[in-house]
Design a protein around this motif. Structure first.
Motif, PDB file in Angstrom:
ATOM      1  N   LYS A  48       4.628  18.351  10.102  1.00 14.52           N
ATOM      2  CA  LYS A  48       4.178  17.761  11.366  1.00 14.52           C
ATOM      3  C   LYS A  48       3.762  16.299  11.168  1.00 14.52           C
ATOM      4  CE  LYS A  48       2.252  20.054  14.672  1.00 14.52           C
ATOM      5  NZ  LYS A  48       1.374  20.865  15.548  1.00 14.52           N
ATOM      6  N   ALA A  49       3.124  15.996  10.037  1.00 11.44           N
ATOM      7  CA  ALA A  49       2.754  14.609   9.747  1.00 11.44           C
ATOM      8  C   ALA A  49       3.998  13.735   9.621  1.00 11.44           C
ATOM      9  CB  ALA A  49       1.920  14.539   8.477  1.00 11.44           C
ATOM     10  N   ILE A  50       5.037  14.255   8.981  1.00 10.66           N
ATOM     11  CA  ILE A  50       6.285  13.502   8.826  1.00 10.66           C
ATOM     12  C   ILE A  50       6.931  13.263  10.187  1.00 10.66           C
ATOM     13  CG2 ILE A  50       8.646  13.643   7.928  1.00 10.66           C
ATOM     14  CD1 ILE A  50       7.432  15.046   5.436  1.00 10.66           C
ATOM     15  N   ILE A  51       6.956  14.294  11.031  1.00 13.62           N
ATOM     16  CA  ILE A  51       7.519  14.148  12.382  1.00 13.62           C
ATOM     17  C   ILE A  51       6.755  13.074  13.160  1.00 13.62           C
ATOM     18  CG2 ILE A  51       7.835  15.312  14.604  1.00 13.62           C
ATOM     19  CD1 ILE A  51       8.223  17.941  12.944  1.00 13.62           C
ATOM     20  N   THR A  52       5.429  13.143  13.091  1.00 18.34           N
ATOM     21  CA  THR A  52       4.599  12.166  13.800  1.00 18.34           C
ATOM     22  C   THR A  52       4.851  10.753  13.295  1.00 18.34           C
ATOM     23  OG1 THR A  52       2.875  13.825  14.210  1.00 18.34           O
ATOM     24  CG2 THR A  52       2.220  11.522  14.332  1.00 18.34           C
ATOM     25  N   CYS A  53       4.916  10.601  11.981  1.00 17.80           N
ATOM     26  CA  CYS A  53       5.155   9.279  11.389  1.00 17.80           C
ATOM     27  C   CYS A  53       6.504   8.725  11.823  1.00 17.80           C
ATOM     28  CB  CYS A  53       5.075   9.367   9.869  1.00 17.80           C
ATOM     29  SG  CYS A  53       5.253   7.781   9.018  1.00 17.80           S
ATOM     30  N   HIS A  54       7.534   9.570  11.794  1.00 19.44           N
ATOM     31  CA  HIS A  54       8.868   9.122  12.186  1.00 19.44           C
ATOM     32  C   HIS A  54       8.907   8.668  13.644  1.00 19.44           C
ATOM     33  CE1 HIS A  54      11.026  11.493   8.754  1.00 19.44           C
ATOM     34  NE2 HIS A  54      10.572  10.338   8.351  1.00 19.44           N
ATOM     35  N   LYS A  55       8.139   9.336  14.493  1.00 18.54           N
ATOM     36  CA  LYS A  55       8.112   8.959  15.910  1.00 18.54           C
ATOM     37  C   LYS A  55       7.361   7.645  16.122  1.00 18.54           C
ATOM     38  CE  LYS A  55       8.573  13.605  17.847  1.00 18.54           C
ATOM     39  NZ  LYS A  55       7.875  14.738  18.537  1.00 18.54           N
ATOM     40  N   MET A  56       6.264   7.474  15.389  1.00 20.48           N
ATOM     41  CA  MET A  56       5.430   6.287  15.582  1.00 20.48           C
ATOM     42  C   MET A  56       5.963   5.072  14.838  1.00 20.48           C
ATOM     43  SD  MET A  56       1.625   8.036  15.454  1.00 20.48           S
ATOM     44  CE  MET A  56       0.748   6.520  15.865  1.00 20.48           C
ATOM     45  N   TYR A  57       6.496   5.298  13.629  1.00 21.36           N
ATOM     46  CA  TYR A  57       6.995   4.197  12.792  1.00 21.36           C
ATOM     47  C   TYR A  57       8.315   4.637  12.147  1.00 21.36           C
ATOM     48  CZ  TYR A  57       2.597   1.774  13.424  1.00 21.36           C
ATOM     49  OH  TYR A  57       1.528   1.116  13.992  1.00 21.36           O
ATOM     50  N   PRO A  58       9.415   4.531  12.880  1.00 25.70           N
ATOM     51  CA  PRO A  58      10.712   5.028  12.396  1.00 25.70           C
ATOM     52  C   PRO A  58      11.172   4.407  11.080  1.00 25.70           C
ATOM     53  CG  PRO A  58      10.809   4.494  14.738  1.00 25.70           C
ATOM     54  CD  PRO A  58       9.509   3.962  14.236  1.00 25.70           C
ATOM     55  N   ASN A  59      10.693   3.219  10.760  1.00 26.98           N
ATOM     56  CA  ASN A  59      11.143   2.551   9.535  1.00 26.98           C
ATOM     57  C   ASN A  59      10.253   2.840   8.328  1.00 26.98           C
ATOM     58  OD1 ASN A  59      13.347   1.290  10.827  1.00 26.98           O
ATOM     59  ND2 ASN A  59      12.003  -0.329  11.606  1.00 26.98           N
ATOM     60  N   ALA A  60       9.170   3.574   8.541  1.00 27.64           N
ATOM     61  CA  ALA A  60       8.285   3.920   7.426  1.00 27.64           C
ATOM     62  C   ALA A  60       8.933   4.996   6.551  1.00 27.64           C
ATOM     63  CB  ALA A  60       6.944   4.408   7.952  1.00 27.64           C
ATOM     64  N   PRO A 112       0.840  -1.208   0.000  1.00 28.34           N
ATOM     65  CA  PRO A 112       0.000   0.000   0.000  1.00 28.34           C
ATOM     66  C   PRO A 112       0.873   1.256   0.000  1.00 28.34           C
ATOM     67  CG  PRO A 112      -0.546  -1.497   1.836  1.00 28.34           C
ATOM     68  CD  PRO A 112       0.764  -1.932   1.280  1.00 28.34           C
ATOM     69  N   VAL A 113       0.568   2.190  -0.891  1.00 28.03           N
ATOM     70  CA  VAL A 113       1.197   3.516  -0.899  1.00 28.03           C
ATOM     71  C   VAL A 113       0.061   4.501  -0.642  1.00 28.03           C
ATOM     72  CG1 VAL A 113       2.516   5.202  -2.230  1.00 28.03           C
ATOM     73  CG2 VAL A 113       2.965   2.746  -2.525  1.00 28.03           C
ATOM     74  N   VAL A 114       0.032   5.094   0.549  1.00 25.53           N
ATOM     75  CA  VAL A 114      -1.157   5.795   1.021  1.00 25.53           C
ATOM     76  C   VAL A 114      -0.961   7.310   0.996  1.00 25.53           C
ATOM     77  CG1 VAL A 114      -2.792   6.072   2.917  1.00 25.53           C
ATOM     78  CG2 VAL A 114      -1.760   3.832   2.483  1.00 25.53           C
ATOM     79  N   THR A 115      -1.830   7.993   0.260  1.00 26.80           N
ATOM     80  CA  THR A 115      -1.872   9.455   0.258  1.00 26.80           C
ATOM     81  C   THR A 115      -2.862   9.904   1.323  1.00 26.80           C
ATOM     82  OG1 THR A 115      -1.508   9.392  -2.137  1.00 26.80           O
ATOM     83  CG2 THR A 115      -2.179  11.495  -1.178  1.00 26.80           C
ATOM     84  N   LEU A 116      -2.433  10.817   2.179  1.00 26.62           N
ATOM     85  CA  LEU A 116      -3.265  11.239   3.304  1.00 26.62           C
ATOM     86  C   LEU A 116      -4.229  12.368   2.941  1.00 26.62           C
ATOM     87  CD1 LEU A 116      -0.391  10.948   5.860  1.00 26.62           C
ATOM     88  CD2 LEU A 116      -2.572   9.748   6.094  1.00 26.62           C
ATOM     89  N   LYS A 124      -1.792   5.215  13.513  1.00 27.78           N
ATOM     90  CA  LYS A 124      -2.133   4.286  14.595  1.00 27.78           C
ATOM     91  C   LYS A 124      -2.960   3.110  14.079  1.00 27.78           C
ATOM     92  CE  LYS A 124      -4.378   4.147  19.143  1.00 27.78           C
ATOM     93  NZ  LYS A 124      -5.100   4.953  20.170  1.00 27.78           N
ATOM     94  N   LEU A 125      -3.919   3.413  13.181  1.00 26.45           N
ATOM     95  CA  LEU A 125      -4.826   2.379  12.681  1.00 26.45           C
ATOM     96  C   LEU A 125      -4.176   1.458  11.657  1.00 26.45           C
ATOM     97  CD1 LEU A 125      -8.028   4.580  12.248  1.00 26.45           C
ATOM     98  CD2 LEU A 125      -7.764   2.701  13.890  1.00 26.45           C
ATOM     99  N   PHE A 126      -3.351   2.041  10.775  1.00 23.66           N
ATOM    100  CA  PHE A 126      -2.882   1.288   9.604  1.00 23.66           C
ATOM    101  C   PHE A 126      -1.360   1.190   9.496  1.00 23.66           C
ATOM    102  CE2 PHE A 126      -6.649   3.958   8.230  1.00 23.66           C
ATOM    103  CZ  PHE A 126      -7.599   2.969   8.447  1.00 23.66           C
ATOM    104  N   GLY A 127      -0.643   1.870  10.376  1.00 26.02           N
ATOM    105  CA  GLY A 127       0.809   1.997  10.222  1.00 26.02           C
ATOM    106  C   GLY A 127       1.575   0.697  10.308  1.00 26.02           C
ATOM    107  N   ASN A 128       1.000  -0.312  10.957  1.00 21.87           N
ATOM    108  CA  ASN A 128       1.721  -1.589  11.051  1.00 21.87           C
ATOM    109  C   ASN A 128       1.730  -2.354   9.730  1.00 21.87           C
ATOM    110  OD1 ASN A 128      -1.082  -2.078  11.256  1.00 21.87           O
ATOM    111  ND2 ASN A 128      -0.748  -4.018  12.314  1.00 21.87           N
ATOM    112  N   LYS A 129       0.917  -1.893   8.752  1.00 20.41           N
ATOM    113  CA  LYS A 129       0.872  -2.575   7.451  1.00 20.41           C
ATOM    114  C   LYS A 129       1.197  -1.653   6.274  1.00 20.41           C
ATOM    115  CE  LYS A 129      -2.302  -6.234   8.867  1.00 20.41           C
ATOM    116  NZ  LYS A 129      -3.571  -6.951   8.594  1.00 20.41           N
ATOM    117  N   VAL A 130       1.492  -0.382   6.552  1.00 17.59           N
ATOM    118  CA  VAL A 130       1.793   0.583   5.490  1.00 17.59           C
ATOM    119  C   VAL A 130       3.225   1.078   5.671  1.00 17.59           C
ATOM    120  CG1 VAL A 130       1.213   2.808   4.453  1.00 17.59           C
ATOM    121  CG2 VAL A 130      -0.615   1.291   5.274  1.00 17.59           C
TER     122      VAL A 130
END
Length: 451
Positions: free
Chosen positions: A199-211, A110-114, A148-154
């Motif tokens: 801010k979205a990038i900062i949040t993503c990096h904190k929650m899923y550093p490998n994304a 999945p390549v997800v546009t927010l 939070k909802l989808f980050g473990n698979k995206v």
């Protein structure tokens, strides 16, 4: 050099152009819905679109048959938060969870546009959308929810699709054309969306550093009509301001000084807070998503050295190029040039997030023989391989589009899909899916990893 083994061969859609079900299962109204509604008397709107919402299993099955390694789609903010804030819509969450689960089960990344042109309308009514800094925090909250909802698979995220186009079109932001403060509000939206993306990038990096997360930029290539210095300078200036200046902000976390100078001269400098500098610098892109279709040839008609983009610019037909039905040029060699220039400037991995050929099409004996699209795919993929040969770090290709989708400007007349959706502007029918010749060609390309 061949395409890397892990190359993300894909195809793309966006929520408002594909899903339909625009007020179904709790989804809220969006700016995209409002824009489509204004044209409802002359073309299709977003109410049904390609009816992807009700063809989910069938479409993922077709993706598997096509051999896709990835699929770029957008989440509708208003399907998760109908009013852009407040209570999460569980039915919207369930739809995207099902889509992502199906993709992963079928080994499709999945390549997800927010955010893809569909700001929740409630935020426009309440805050004027991104004119208000409040919208930055609400967007960050929405993104945090998606992670939070989808980050473990995206593994791949895109923050905002074509911000550089949105800020040139007031109605894409929900603003009124006759607003006396329109120019200043457009600039404020532009600036606030940079902050929202960061801010979205900062949040993503904190929650899923490998994304991997980055923006998606409209990236046309401009030619001067002649070698007259005014034409050459104009082509350079337009491309720099439209594409490279935004990329600079996403990659380096700084506002291009030419952009800031323009804001100062036009008295449109946005409201800038002290903490913004650190937000922009921390929230920089892991990769660049680029939407590249064609080239445009420009002329500085006034020849006075004043390049007021949108006023003194003439778009010309290039006599050396072929043009399609909507006057978009066929110029595959320019794609290699564009990829090289982008990579040399920013040294970031590049994913082509949109690239495709549009046609007026209809069924002929139950089939669609889209010979020109097959040629377009062949010629552009060839140039992608040449760019790889010359050192460009190209990580993926998302063909626009997977199925025929709603064009916000031309309804269902303008078709890009590898799969024909059997409907027209005013006869929805059952939106039957019919594979075009390009489907089989692209499948072969993927099977052979581009060779």
């Amino acid at each position: 050099m061949s395409f890397p083994k892990e190359f993300l061969w894909g195809a793309a859609t966006s929520a408002f152009q594909y899903e339909g079900a625009y007020l179904e299962d709790g989804k809220g109204w969006t700016v995209a819905d409002e824009r489509c509604k204004a044209k409802r008397d002359i073309q299709a709107d977003s109410s049904v679109a390609s009816d992807g919402y009700h063809h989910l299993e069938q479409d993922v099955s077709l993706m598997k048959e096509l051999g896709l390694k990835s699929y770029r789609f957008s989440i509708s903010w208003a399907r998760i938060y109908p009013d852009g804030e407040g209570t999460i819509n569980s039915e919207g969450v369930a739809y995207y969870k099902k889509l992502i689960d199906l993709l992963v089960e079928n080994h499709i990344e999945p390549v997800v546009t927010l955010l893809h042109f569909d700001i929740p309308w409630a935020l426009v009514e309440k805050y004027e959308g991104f004119v208000s800094r409040r919208c930055i925090d609400l967007y960050d909250n929405y993104c945090r929810t998606c992670f939070k909802l989808f980050g473990n698979k995206v593994n791949y995220w895109l923050t905002i699709n074509e911000q550089n186009v949105m800020v040139m079109m007031h109605d894409m932001l929900g603003l009124k054309k006759d607003d006396p403060q329109l120019s200043k509000k457009l600039v404020q939206c532009d600036y606030n969306m940079y902050l929202a993306s960061a801010k979205a990038i900062i949040t993503c990096h904190k929650m899923y550093p490998n994304a991997h997360i980055g923006p998606c930029v409209s990236y046309p290539t401009f030619y001067p009509e002649t070698c007259h210095p005014d034409d050459v300078a104009l082509a350079y200036d337009i491309q720099d301001m439209m594409a490279f200046a935004p990329m600079e902000t996403y990659v380096y976390g700084t506002i291009n000084p030419m952009v800031m100078n323009k804001w100062i001269k036009e008295d449109t400098v946005p409201n800038i807070l002290e903490e913004d500098d650190s937000i922009l610098k921390e929230g920089t892109a892991d990769y660049l998503g680029v939407n590249w279709y064609c080239t445009q040839t420009v002329s500085a008609t006034s020849r006075n050295g004043s390049f007021n983009i949108g006023i003194d610019v003439d778009i010309k037909k290039n006599p050396y190029l072929e043009y399609g039905q909507w006057n978009w040029s066929y110029d595959p060699r320019a794609l290699k040039m564009a990829l090289k220039e982008c990579y040399v400037r920013f040294k970031k991995p590049i994913m082509i997030c949109e690239n495709g050929w549009s046609e007026l099409e209809e069924l002929c004996d139950g089939k669609v023989h889209d010979i020109k699209r097959v040629q377009y795919l062949h010629d552009h993929i060839e140039q992608m391989q040449k760019a790889l040969d010359e050192g460009v770090n190209l990580i993926g290709y998302q063909h626009w589009s997977f199925v025929d989708i709603l064009s916000s400007s031309q309804g269902f007349d303008k078709r890009y899909g590898l799969i024909f959706v059997d409907r027209d502007n005013f006869n929805i029918k059952e939106c039957q899916r019919i594979k075009k010749d390009s489907f089989y060609y692209y499948r072969n390309v993927i099977e052979n990893n581009g060779l």
